[in-house]
Design an enzyme around this catalytic site. Structure first.
Site, PDB file in Angstrom:
ATOM      1  N   ARG A   1      11.266  -1.145  11.038  1.00  0.00           N
ATOM      2  CA  ARG A   1      10.126  -0.933  11.917  1.00  0.00           C
ATOM      3  C   ARG A   1      10.061  -1.992  13.006  1.00  0.00           C
ATOM      4  O   ARG A   1      10.205  -3.177  12.735  1.00  0.00           O
ATOM      5  CB  ARG A   1       8.830  -0.938  11.098  1.00  0.00           C
ATOM      6  CG  ARG A   1       8.432   0.437  10.621  1.00  0.00           C
ATOM      7  CD  ARG A   1       7.315   0.425   9.624  1.00  0.00           C
ATOM      8  NE  ARG A   1       6.142  -0.340  10.025  1.00  0.00           N
ATOM      9  CZ  ARG A   1       5.040  -0.442   9.287  1.00  0.00           C
ATOM     10  NH1 ARG A   1       4.972   0.180   8.126  1.00  0.00           N
ATOM     11  NH2 ARG A   1       4.018  -1.153   9.692  1.00  0.00           N
TER      12      ARG A   1
ATOM     13  N   ARG B   1      -0.266  -8.867  13.240  1.00  0.00           N
ATOM     14  CA  ARG B   1      -0.865  -7.868  12.343  1.00  0.00           C
ATOM     15  C   ARG B   1      -1.678  -8.562  11.254  1.00  0.00           C
ATOM     16  O   ARG B   1      -2.744  -8.083  10.865  1.00  0.00           O
ATOM     17  CB  ARG B   1       0.229  -6.989  11.728  1.00  0.00           C
ATOM     18  CG  ARG B   1       0.836  -6.020  12.746  1.00  0.00           C
ATOM     19  CD  ARG B   1       2.175  -5.475  12.296  1.00  0.00           C
ATOM     20  NE  ARG B   1       2.125  -4.868  10.990  1.00  0.00           N
ATOM     21  CZ  ARG B   1       3.187  -4.724  10.194  1.00  0.00           C
ATOM     22  NH1 ARG B   1       4.387  -5.158  10.589  1.00  0.00           N
ATOM     23  NH2 ARG B   1       3.059  -4.156   9.021  1.00  0.00           N
TER      24      ARG B   1
ATOM     25  N   ARG C   1      11.671  -5.365   4.958  1.00  0.00           N
ATOM     26  CA  ARG C   1      11.439  -3.945   4.651  1.00  0.00           C
ATOM     27  C   ARG C   1      12.411  -3.049   5.426  1.00  0.00           C
ATOM     28  O   ARG C   1      12.696  -3.260   6.600  1.00  0.00           O
ATOM     29  CB  ARG C   1      10.016  -3.552   5.026  1.00  0.00           C
ATOM     30  CG  ARG C   1       9.827  -2.025   4.983  1.00  0.00           C
ATOM     31  CD  ARG C   1       8.409  -1.578   5.168  1.00  0.00           C
ATOM     32  NE  ARG C   1       7.688  -2.391   6.105  1.00  0.00           N
ATOM     33  CZ  ARG C   1       6.367  -2.493   6.111  1.00  0.00           C
ATOM     34  NH1 ARG C   1       5.649  -1.846   5.221  1.00  0.00           N
ATOM     35  NH2 ARG C   1       5.771  -3.242   6.999  1.00  0.00           N
TER      36      ARG C   1
ATOM     37  N   ARG D   1      -9.795   0.562   8.384  1.00  0.00           N
ATOM     38  CA  ARG D   1      -9.362  -0.778   8.730  1.00  0.00           C
ATOM     39  C   ARG D   1     -10.418  -1.564   9.473  1.00  0.00           C
ATOM     40  O   ARG D   1     -10.193  -2.722   9.805  1.00  0.00           O
ATOM     41  CB  ARG D   1      -8.158  -0.658   9.661  1.00  0.00           C
ATOM     42  CG  ARG D   1      -6.843  -0.911   9.006  1.00  0.00           C
ATOM     43  CD  ARG D   1      -5.829  -0.599  10.081  1.00  0.00           C
ATOM     44  NE  ARG D   1      -4.662  -1.405   9.965  1.00  0.00           N
ATOM     45  CZ  ARG D   1      -3.563  -0.996   9.344  1.00  0.00           C
ATOM     46  NH1 ARG D   1      -3.501   0.158   8.752  1.00  0.00           N
ATOM     47  NH2 ARG D   1      -2.518  -1.774   9.334  1.00  0.00           N
TER      48      ARG D   1
ATOM     49  N   LYS E   1       0.831  -1.214   0.000  1.00  0.00           N
ATOM     50  CA  LYS E   1       0.000   0.000   0.000  1.00  0.00           C
ATOM     51  C   LYS E   1       0.868   1.268   0.000  1.00  0.00           C
ATOM     52  O   LYS E   1       0.641   2.184  -0.782  1.00  0.00           O
ATOM     53  CB  LYS E   1      -0.924   0.021   1.234  1.00  0.00           C
ATOM     54  CG  LYS E   1      -1.863  -1.163   1.331  1.00  0.00           C
ATOM     55  CD  LYS E   1      -2.760  -1.076   2.564  1.00  0.00           C
ATOM     56  CE  LYS E   1      -2.029  -1.119   3.895  1.00  0.00           C
ATOM     57  NZ  LYS E   1      -1.322  -2.376   4.176  1.00  0.00           N
TER      58      LYS E   1
HETATM   59  P1  AP5 Z   1       4.872  -1.533   1.798  1.00  0.00           P
HETATM   60  O1  AP5 Z   1       4.546  -0.721   0.588  1.00  0.00           O
HETATM   61  O2  AP5 Z   1       5.602  -0.887   2.910  1.00  0.00           O
HETATM   62  O3  AP5 Z   1       3.532  -2.267   2.306  1.00  0.00           O
HETATM   63  P2  AP5 Z   1       2.286  -1.721   3.141  1.00  0.00           P
HETATM   64  O4  AP5 Z   1       1.077  -2.356   2.577  1.00  0.00           O
HETATM   65  O5  AP5 Z   1       2.324  -0.237   3.249  1.00  0.00           O
HETATM   66  O6  AP5 Z   1       2.603  -2.407   4.530  1.00  0.00           O
HETATM   67  P3  AP5 Z   1       2.483  -1.878   6.026  1.00  0.00           P
HETATM   68  O7  AP5 Z   1       3.183  -2.868   6.870  1.00  0.00           O
HETATM   69  O8  AP5 Z   1       2.893  -0.436   6.123  1.00  0.00           O
HETATM   70  O9  AP5 Z   1       0.966  -1.997   6.245  1.00  0.00           O
HETATM   71  P4  AP5 Z   1       0.269  -2.083   7.589  1.00  0.00           P
HETATM   72  O10 AP5 Z   1      -1.124  -1.880   7.162  1.00  0.00           O
HETATM   73  O11 AP5 Z   1       0.525  -3.275   8.392  1.00  0.00           O
HETATM   74  O12 AP5 Z   1       0.968  -0.927   8.453  1.00  0.00           O
HETATM   75  P5  AP5 Z   1       0.538   0.568   8.812  1.00  0.00           P
HETATM   76  O13 AP5 Z   1       1.748   1.388   8.816  1.00  0.00           O
HETATM   77  O14 AP5 Z   1      -0.626   0.972   8.023  1.00  0.00           O
HETATM   78  O15 AP5 Z   1       5.689  -2.819   1.283  1.00  0.00           O
HETATM   79  C1  AP5 Z   1       6.157  -3.792   2.199  1.00  0.00           C
HETATM   80  C2  AP5 Z   1       7.499  -4.347   1.731  1.00  0.00           C
HETATM   81  O16 AP5 Z   1       7.320  -5.050   0.497  1.00  0.00           O
HETATM   82  C3  AP5 Z   1       8.570  -3.278   1.450  1.00  0.00           C
HETATM   83  O17 AP5 Z   1       9.823  -3.760   1.810  1.00  0.00           O
HETATM   84  C4  AP5 Z   1       8.484  -3.063  -0.067  1.00  0.00           C
HETATM   85  O18 AP5 Z   1       9.716  -2.628  -0.624  1.00  0.00           O
HETATM   86  C5  AP5 Z   1       8.122  -4.463  -0.537  1.00  0.00           C
HETATM   87  N1  AP5 Z   1       7.288  -4.457  -1.740  1.00  0.00           N
HETATM   88  C6  AP5 Z   1       6.261  -3.608  -2.036  1.00  0.00           C
HETATM   89  N2  AP5 Z   1       5.726  -3.912  -3.225  1.00  0.00           N
HETATM   90  C7  AP5 Z   1       6.422  -5.007  -3.694  1.00  0.00           C
HETATM   91  C8  AP5 Z   1       6.337  -5.804  -4.869  1.00  0.00           C
HETATM   92  N3  AP5 Z   1       5.399  -5.549  -5.814  1.00  0.00           N
HETATM   93  N4  AP5 Z   1       7.201  -6.848  -5.001  1.00  0.00           N
HETATM   94  C9  AP5 Z   1       8.138  -7.114  -4.045  1.00  0.00           C
HETATM   95  N5  AP5 Z   1       8.266  -6.388  -2.911  1.00  0.00           N
HETATM   96  C10 AP5 Z   1       7.417  -5.354  -2.737  1.00  0.00           C
HETATM   97  O19 AP5 Z   1       0.042   0.362  10.320  1.00  0.00           O
HETATM   98  C11 AP5 Z   1       0.924   0.054  11.364  1.00  0.00           C
HETATM   99  C12 AP5 Z   1       0.169  -0.034  12.680  1.00  0.00           C
HETATM  100  O20 AP5 Z   1      -0.451   1.229  12.969  1.00  0.00           O
HETATM  101  C13 AP5 Z   1      -0.999  -1.044  12.706  1.00  0.00           C
HETATM  102  O21 AP5 Z   1      -0.544  -2.335  13.041  1.00  0.00           O
HETATM  103  C14 AP5 Z   1      -1.905  -0.437  13.771  1.00  0.00           C
HETATM  104  O22 AP5 Z   1      -1.438  -0.710  15.065  1.00  0.00           O
HETATM  105  C15 AP5 Z   1      -1.763   1.049  13.526  1.00  0.00           C
HETATM  106  N6  AP5 Z   1      -2.738   1.594  12.570  1.00  0.00           N
HETATM  107  C16 AP5 Z   1      -2.485   2.178  11.373  1.00  0.00           C
HETATM  108  N7  AP5 Z   1      -3.606   2.542  10.761  1.00  0.00           N
HETATM  109  C17 AP5 Z   1      -4.633   2.180  11.594  1.00  0.00           C
HETATM  110  C18 AP5 Z   1      -6.046   2.272  11.500  1.00  0.00           C
HETATM  111  N8  AP5 Z   1      -6.660   2.814  10.434  1.00  0.00           N
HETATM  112  N9  AP5 Z   1      -6.774   1.766  12.527  1.00  0.00           N
HETATM  113  C19 AP5 Z   1      -6.200   1.225  13.609  1.00  0.00           C
HETATM  114  N10 AP5 Z   1      -4.868   1.103  13.757  1.00  0.00           N
HETATM  115  C20 AP5 Z   1      -4.087   1.579  12.750  1.00  0.00           C
HETATM  116 MG    MG Z   2       2.616   1.104   4.848  1.00  0.00          MG
END
Ligand code: AP5
Ligand code: MG
Length: 206
Positions: A153, A164, A127, A88, A13
């Site tokens: 992270r 997660r 990552r 979410r 994402k």
């Molecule tokens: P990346 O693009 O970083 O993936 P992502 O989908 O953004 O993953 P996240 O881990 O950031 O998502 P998340 O939803 O768990 O975390 P968030 O920060 O929102 O890509 C991942 C890896 O893959 C990278 O190394 C990249 O280079 C690689 N990659 C990408 N595309 C690729 C491809 N096509 N091929 C190969 N490799 C590839 O949330 C974190 C925490 O915050 C949550 O756990 C929760 O506690 C809290 N939080 C955040 N939002 C909310 C909400 N709305 N409600 C409640 N709690 C929340």
């Molecule tokens: Mg992300």
């Protein structure tokens, strides 16, 4: 363009949002990034959020809904936005619908980036993010340049990633039928190269 990016942890994402916000000229709004910034700044919000983030659980709905409501009211979000990691839960999705309905500016689409679970753990644990630029790298799939200032992270440790993924299955996957029933869901295969995934997203939005 008012877009929601849906997908499991590490599905890509953030990677796609970084590219698409330039393509469409709208801001990326990532609740994960906002919560990490609050944590780094040591604010009360950041301390509260850390309790949930460190164990892979979701931060309470009212906290993130408040954050997003404030953010999308800012001037740069008036012509659109790309939401990454929000909503979410169904309560968050309903709150977003109400916020946007009150402005007469509903969502254009919710794009799901579909990646099988067995690939997600490796994507997360490999990552690394450049703290200066926000650029997202992967040790194997998208190696960082030598001068990057890399952060690993805390919630990308394997045991937290598993939590997660469970939270996604239990609380977030329900948003797929939610948006499908409203005619907004588009699904793209997320296993190709990042550029291929970007092209697929542009194609389903065209
Ligand atoms: P990346 O693009 O970083 O993936 P992502 O989908 O953004 O993953 P996240 O881990 O950031 O998502 P998340 O939803 O768990 O975390 P968030 O920060 O929102 O890509 C991942 C890896 O893959 C990278 O190394 C990249 O280079 C690689 N990659 C990408 N595309 C690729 C491809 N096509 N091929 C190969 N490799 C590839 O949330 C974190 C925490 O915050 C949550 O756990 C929760 O506690 C809290 N939080 C955040 N939002 C909310 C909400 N709305 N409600 C409640 N709690 C929340
Ligand atoms: Mg992300």
């Amino acid at each position: 363009m008012r877009l929601v990016l849906l997908g499991a942890p590490a599905s890509g994402k953030g990677t796609q949002a970084n590219v698409l916000c330039t393509t469409f000229g709208v801001p990326k709004i990532s609740t994960g990034d906002m919560l990490r910034a609050a944590r780094a700044a040591g604010t009360e919000l950041g301390k509260e959020a850390e309790k949930y983030m460190s164990t892979g659980g979701l931060v309470p709905d009212e906290v993130v809904i408040g954050l997003v409501a404030e953010r999308i009211a800012e001037p740069d979000a008036q012509s659109g936005f790309i939401l990454d990691g929000f909503p979410r839960t169904e309560a968050q999705a309903q709150a977003l619908d109400e916020l946007l309905a009150s402005r007469g500016a509903p969502l254009d689409a919710a794009v799901q980036i579909d990646v099988p679970r067995e690939l997600l753990v490796e994507r997360a644990t490999g990552r690394r993010t450049d703290v200066r630029t926000g650029q997202i790298y992967h040790l194997k799939y998208n190696p960082p340049p030598a001068d990057a200032q890399l952060e690993h992270r805390a919630d990308d440790r394997e045991e937290v990633v598993a939590k997660r993924l469970d939270a996604y299955d239990a609380q977030t996957a329900a948003l797929l039928p939610y948006y499908d029933s409203r005619g907004l869901l588009k699904t793209v295969v997320g296993t190709g190269k990042p550029e291929e995934v970007t092209n697929s997203i542009k194609a389903v939005l065209a």
